[in-house]
Scaffold this motif. Structure first.
Motif, PDB file in Angstrom:
ATOM      1  N   MET A   7      29.426   0.268   6.032  1.00 53.58           N
ATOM      2  CA  MET A   7      30.052  -0.720   6.953  1.00 53.58           C
ATOM      3  C   MET A   7      29.953  -2.352   6.161  1.00 53.58           C
ATOM      4  SD  MET A   7      30.504   0.691   9.869  1.00 53.58           S
ATOM      5  CE  MET A   7      30.734  -0.472  10.983  1.00 53.58           C
ATOM      6  N   GLY A   8      29.779  -2.316   4.927  1.00 55.21           N
ATOM      7  CA  GLY A   8      29.783  -3.520   4.214  1.00 55.21           C
ATOM      8  C   GLY A   8      28.446  -4.323   4.437  1.00 55.21           C
ATOM      9  N   SER A   9      27.477  -3.727   4.681  1.00 50.93           N
ATOM     10  CA  SER A   9      26.506  -4.543   4.994  1.00 50.93           C
ATOM     11  C   SER A   9      25.121  -4.141   4.352  1.00 50.93           C
ATOM     12  CB  SER A   9      25.953  -4.486   6.711  1.00 50.93           C
ATOM     13  OG  SER A   9      24.824  -5.307   6.974  1.00 50.93           O
ATOM     14  N   ASP A  10      23.826  -4.530   4.482  1.00 57.97           N
ATOM     15  CA  ASP A  10      22.967  -4.357   3.637  1.00 57.97           C
ATOM     16  C   ASP A  10      21.695  -3.975   4.708  1.00 57.97           C
ATOM     17  OD1 ASP A  10      21.285  -3.996   1.438  1.00 57.97           O
ATOM     18  OD2 ASP A  10      20.423  -5.797   1.779  1.00 57.97           O
ATOM     19  N   TYR A  11      20.788  -2.794   4.306  1.00 56.73           N
ATOM     20  CA  TYR A  11      19.927  -2.402   5.226  1.00 56.73           C
ATOM     21  C   TYR A  11      18.585  -2.687   4.407  1.00 56.73           C
ATOM     22  CZ  TYR A  11      16.725   0.348   7.614  1.00 56.73           C
ATOM     23  OH  TYR A  11      15.294   0.871   8.498  1.00 56.73           O
ATOM     24  N   ARG A  12      17.477  -3.063   5.207  1.00 58.57           N
ATOM     25  CA  ARG A  12      16.285  -3.606   4.653  1.00 58.57           C
ATOM     26  C   ARG A  12      15.091  -2.710   5.542  1.00 58.57           C
ATOM     27  NH1 ARG A  12      16.818  -7.227   0.666  1.00 58.57           N
ATOM     28  NH2 ARG A  12      18.529  -8.500   0.511  1.00 58.57           N
ATOM     29  N   PHE A  13      14.618  -2.003   4.888  1.00 58.95           N
ATOM     30  CA  PHE A  13      13.532  -1.195   5.532  1.00 58.95           C
ATOM     31  C   PHE A  13      12.225  -1.936   5.589  1.00 58.95           C
ATOM     32  CE2 PHE A  13       9.968   1.926   5.600  1.00 58.95           C
ATOM     33  CZ  PHE A  13      10.050   2.503   6.708  1.00 58.95           C
ATOM     34  N   GLY A  14      12.204  -2.928   4.767  1.00 56.93           N
ATOM     35  CA  GLY A  14      11.007  -3.927   4.694  1.00 56.93           C
ATOM     36  C   GLY A  14       9.777  -3.414   3.743  1.00 56.93           C
ATOM     37  N   SER A  15       8.418  -3.511   4.097  1.00 55.91           N
ATOM     38  CA  SER A  15       7.446  -3.103   3.223  1.00 55.91           C
ATOM     39  C   SER A  15       7.263  -1.635   3.725  1.00 55.91           C
ATOM     40  CB  SER A  15       6.302  -3.771   3.831  1.00 55.91           C
ATOM     41  OG  SER A  15       4.957  -3.330   3.160  1.00 55.91           O
ATOM     42  N   TRP A  16       7.210  -0.877   2.641  1.00 49.30           N
ATOM     43  CA  TRP A  16       7.050   0.594   2.641  1.00 49.30           C
ATOM     44  C   TRP A  16       5.752   1.105   3.209  1.00 49.30           C
ATOM     45  CZ3 TRP A  16      10.149   4.657   2.477  1.00 49.30           C
ATOM     46  CH2 TRP A  16      11.622   4.658   2.046  1.00 49.30           C
ATOM     47  N   SER A  17       4.723   0.152   2.832  1.00 51.48           N
ATOM     48  CA  SER A  17       3.435   0.641   3.277  1.00 51.48           C
ATOM     49  C   SER A  17       3.137   0.329   4.814  1.00 51.48           C
ATOM     50  CB  SER A  17       2.132  -0.281   2.447  1.00 51.48           C
ATOM     51  OG  SER A  17       2.685  -1.739   2.707  1.00 51.48           O
ATOM     52  N   VAL A  18       3.693  -0.767   5.263  1.00 50.64           N
ATOM     53  CA  VAL A  18       3.586  -1.281   6.586  1.00 50.64           C
ATOM     54  C   VAL A  18       4.637  -0.332   7.421  1.00 50.64           C
ATOM     55  CG1 VAL A  18       3.908  -2.981   8.158  1.00 50.64           C
ATOM     56  CG2 VAL A  18       2.934  -3.535   6.068  1.00 50.64           C
ATOM     57  N   GLY A  19       5.911  -0.133   6.660  1.00 50.19           N
ATOM     58  CA  GLY A  19       6.844   0.625   7.695  1.00 50.19           C
ATOM     59  C   GLY A  19       6.348   2.098   7.646  1.00 50.19           C
ATOM     60  N   PHE A  20       5.877   2.706   6.622  1.00 53.46           N
ATOM     61  CA  PHE A  20       5.356   3.984   6.662  1.00 53.46           C
ATOM     62  C   PHE A  20       4.280   4.331   7.778  1.00 53.46           C
ATOM     63  CE2 PHE A  20       2.829   7.641   5.529  1.00 53.46           C
ATOM     64  CZ  PHE A  20       3.982   8.732   5.422  1.00 53.46           C
ATOM     65  N   VAL A  21       3.273   3.464   7.955  1.00 53.51           N
ATOM     66  CA  VAL A  21       2.211   3.650   8.959  1.00 53.51           C
ATOM     67  C   VAL A  21       2.862   3.440  10.294  1.00 53.51           C
ATOM     68  CG1 VAL A  21       0.213   2.425   9.879  1.00 53.51           C
ATOM     69  CG2 VAL A  21       0.307   2.640   7.113  1.00 53.51           C
ATOM     70  N   TYR A  22       3.635   2.492  10.371  1.00 51.05           N
ATOM     71  CA  TYR A  22       4.326   2.494  11.872  1.00 51.05           C
ATOM     72  C   TYR A  22       5.225   3.492  12.172  1.00 51.05           C
ATOM     73  CZ  TYR A  22       7.880   0.929  15.285  1.00 51.05           C
ATOM     74  OH  TYR A  22       8.572   0.746  16.273  1.00 51.05           O
TER      75      TYR A  22
END
Length: 283
Positions: free
Chosen positions: A118-133
């Motif tokens: 789609m010509g955009s950029d995806y950011r998951f953020g911090s993997w440690s925080v994101g994985f716990v969430y």
């Protein structure tokens, strides 16, 4: 009856279809809820493209569906038991962590691909925080899939028919090599020598005779004890086999592995029963 037979012939397709439909509908509901919440909060137009919530939710659901074989493997594994669920709690936690890790990695990969297209950029953020969430939700999804798959299997067994042993009289020695079972309102005489393998299913033991399955209300331990004088052996906490149908043992002595049957079926062999099986086969 025809509907039941059609269902039983395609039971796996129905299971996958049900889970796909459930998570797809759930994804659409969650994605539209995100948009509605933004609008209700006065953040409209939303601070993201309208397609993004659908990518977030559908990518998550697709990975959960892809992990169904893994959850089914967990249920069938040597370390899992509904009866001893609390004693296996550590295994459950480890499996749920692995489930979540695969889910998150696959989900993020799909999102990055769609965003790139789609010509955009995806950011998951911090993997440690994101994985716990994500793990908080994945643990629930993992346990939900365990219940759905096991419950579905129980429904299939009920549709196949609940069977129960009918005791034969002591003055009937000719019937010592047969049992009488009731299934779908019909009585069947089964030769014990035709039973190829058996598996535990809660309060039932499924007797497998080729493509036919007869669920009998019994425990695996009691059933195998009753069959002790015949050529049967345990291969696993949840499985037993007729020695006449064993083609090969694919496991080193004292180790876990598999038992290959003459019909091509493979049964798990735990190291607890490895030596006993080899002893009975060598007699």
């Amino acid at each position: 009856m025809e509907h039941h037979q059609h269902f039983l012939r395609h039971e796996k397709k129905y299971l996958i279809g049900f889970i796909v439909a459930f998570f797809l509908i759930n994804s659409i509901v969650l994605a539209t809820s995100v948009l509605m919440e933004q609008k209700a909060a006065g953040n409209w137009p939303a601070p993201f493209a309208l397609w993004e919530p659908f990518v977030w939710e559908i990518s998550s659901s697709l990975m959960i569906v892809a992990l169904i074989p893994f959850v089914a493997w967990v249920i069938d594994s040597d370390k899992f038991s509904w009866v001893n669920l609390w004693s296996n709690l550590l295994n459950f936690v480890l499996w749920s962590v692995l489930f979540s890790a695969i889910h998150v990695i696959g989900m993020v990969a799909m999102r990055e691909l769609v965003y790139w297209l789609m010509g955009s950029d995806y950011r998951f953020g911090s993997w440690s925080v994101g994985f716990v969430y994500e793990y908080r939700k994945d643990a629930i999804s993992f346990f939900l899939l365990l219940i759905i798959i096991q419950g579905y299997r129980s429904i299939v067994l009920r549709l196949r028919g609940e069977a129960s042993l009918v005791q034969q009289g002591e003055d009937d020695p000719q019937r010592s090599d047969r049992i009488l079972v009731k299934k779908l309102g019909t009585e069947f005489i089964i030769k014990l020598d035709d039973i190829q393998w058996v598996e535990s299913a809660g309060n039932y033991v499924n007797l497998h005779l080729g493509d036919r399955v007869y669920p009998v209300r019994n425990t695996m331990a009691k059933f195998m004890n009753e069959m002790n004088e015949r050529d049967f052996a345990r291969t696993h906490r949840s499985y037993g086999v007729s020695l006449d149908f064993v083609q090969a043992i694919e496991a080193p002595p004292g180790q876990s592995g598999e038992v290959l049957l003459k019909n091509g079926r493979r049964l798990p062999l735990s190291k607890r029963y490895n030596a006993d099986l080899r002893t009975k086969l060598s007699v």
